[in-house]
Design a protein around this motif. Structure first.
Motif, short mmCIF file in Angstrom:
data_model
loop_
_atom_site.label_atom_id
_atom_site.label_comp_id
_atom_site.label_asym_id
_atom_site.label_seq_id
_atom_site.Cartn_x
_atom_site.Cartn_y
_atom_site.Cartn_z
N ALA A 225 -22.47 -46.57 48.16
CA ALA A 225 -22.42 -47.25 46.87
C ALA A 225 -23.66 -46.94 46.05
CB ALA A 225 -22.30 -48.77 47.10
N GLY A 226 -24.33 -45.85 46.36
CA GLY A 226 -25.53 -45.48 45.63
C GLY A 226 -26.12 -44.22 46.23
N PRO A 227 -27.28 -43.81 45.72
CA PRO A 227 -27.90 -42.58 46.23
C PRO A 227 -28.44 -42.77 47.64
CG PRO A 227 -29.35 -43.67 44.67
CD PRO A 227 -28.06 -44.44 44.66
N VAL A 228 -28.40 -41.70 48.40
CA VAL A 228 -28.99 -41.70 49.74
C VAL A 228 -30.47 -41.41 49.57
CG1 VAL A 228 -28.96 -40.63 52.02
CG2 VAL A 228 -26.82 -40.93 50.75
N ILE A 229 -31.29 -42.39 49.86
CA ILE A 229 -32.73 -42.27 49.69
C ILE A 229 -33.35 -41.88 51.04
CG2 ILE A 229 -34.85 -43.47 49.02
CD1 ILE A 229 -33.09 -43.63 46.69
N GLY B 225 -28.77 -50.88 52.08
CA GLY B 225 -27.60 -51.51 51.50
C GLY B 225 -26.74 -50.61 50.63
N VAL B 226 -26.86 -49.29 50.78
CA VAL B 226 -26.04 -48.38 49.98
C VAL B 226 -24.83 -47.85 50.76
CG1 VAL B 226 -27.87 -47.70 48.39
CG2 VAL B 226 -27.48 -46.36 50.44
N GLY C 67 -30.86 -45.36 57.37
CA GLY C 67 -31.53 -45.70 56.12
C GLY C 67 -30.58 -46.26 55.08
N ALA C 68 -29.39 -45.66 54.95
CA ALA C 68 -28.41 -46.12 53.97
C ALA C 68 -27.91 -47.53 54.31
CB ALA C 68 -27.24 -45.14 53.90
N LEU C 69 -27.73 -47.81 55.59
CA LEU C 69 -27.35 -49.16 56.00
C LEU C 69 -28.47 -50.16 55.69
CD1 LEU C 69 -25.64 -48.41 59.43
CD2 LEU C 69 -24.52 -49.39 57.41
#
Length: 146
Positions: free
Chosen positions: A93-97, A81-82, A76-78
């Motif tokens: 580079a941001g929250p894990v959604i 784009g985080v 999901g993070a890939l």
């Protein structure tokens, strides 16, 4: 012929699986949650490069060392784009959604817990997530890690 199967810990075995486990021709291997070092090694291998220690630590904390949750969170993070590779080093580079798949896994686990156990425990502990880890940004937004 080899047969590899998995069952959840603390889950009752079906008669068929229990029958396989009784024989002397089977070997049972109980797996533990992955350590931070194991997660760092897996991430470095899968992402084909080193991972920032803080990123590995966050993913270890969020997943609780659960390989399935880790896989889905990284995917999901890939996709979102985080999780980015910058200069050959991977970092968040941001929250894990939460993804739809993670939400489905959580719902299945909650459903599999008996009503008495649900009343006696809170869902984050049953799922091996720290209490209060999941939150909703808005009522219609997906779950996100704080």
């Amino acid at each position: 012929m080899f047969l590899v199967g998995t069952v959840r810990s603390r889950a009752p075995l079906s008669d068929a699986v229990a029958g396989l486990d009784r024989g002397d021709r089977s070997t049972r291997i109980d797996l533990q949650e992955w350590s931070l070092q194991q997660i760092e090694a897996v991430l470095s291998t899968v992402l084909d490069g080193p991972v920032e220690r803080s990123t590995a630590h966050r993913l270890h904390h969020i997943s609780g060392g659960n390989a399935l949750f880790l896989k889905e969170l990284v995917h999901g993070a890939l996709h979102q784009g985080v999780l980015i590779g910058n200069g050959g080093v991977w970092r968040l580079a941001g929250p894990v959604i939460s993804t739809q798949r993670v939400d489905e896994i959580i719902k299945l686990r909650i459903r599999s817990v008996s009503a008495w156990r649900r009343r006696a425990s809170n869902a984050p502990n049953l799922l091996r997530f720290p209490p209060g880890a999941w939150t909703r940004r808005e009522t219609s937004a997906p779950l996100a890690m704080r």
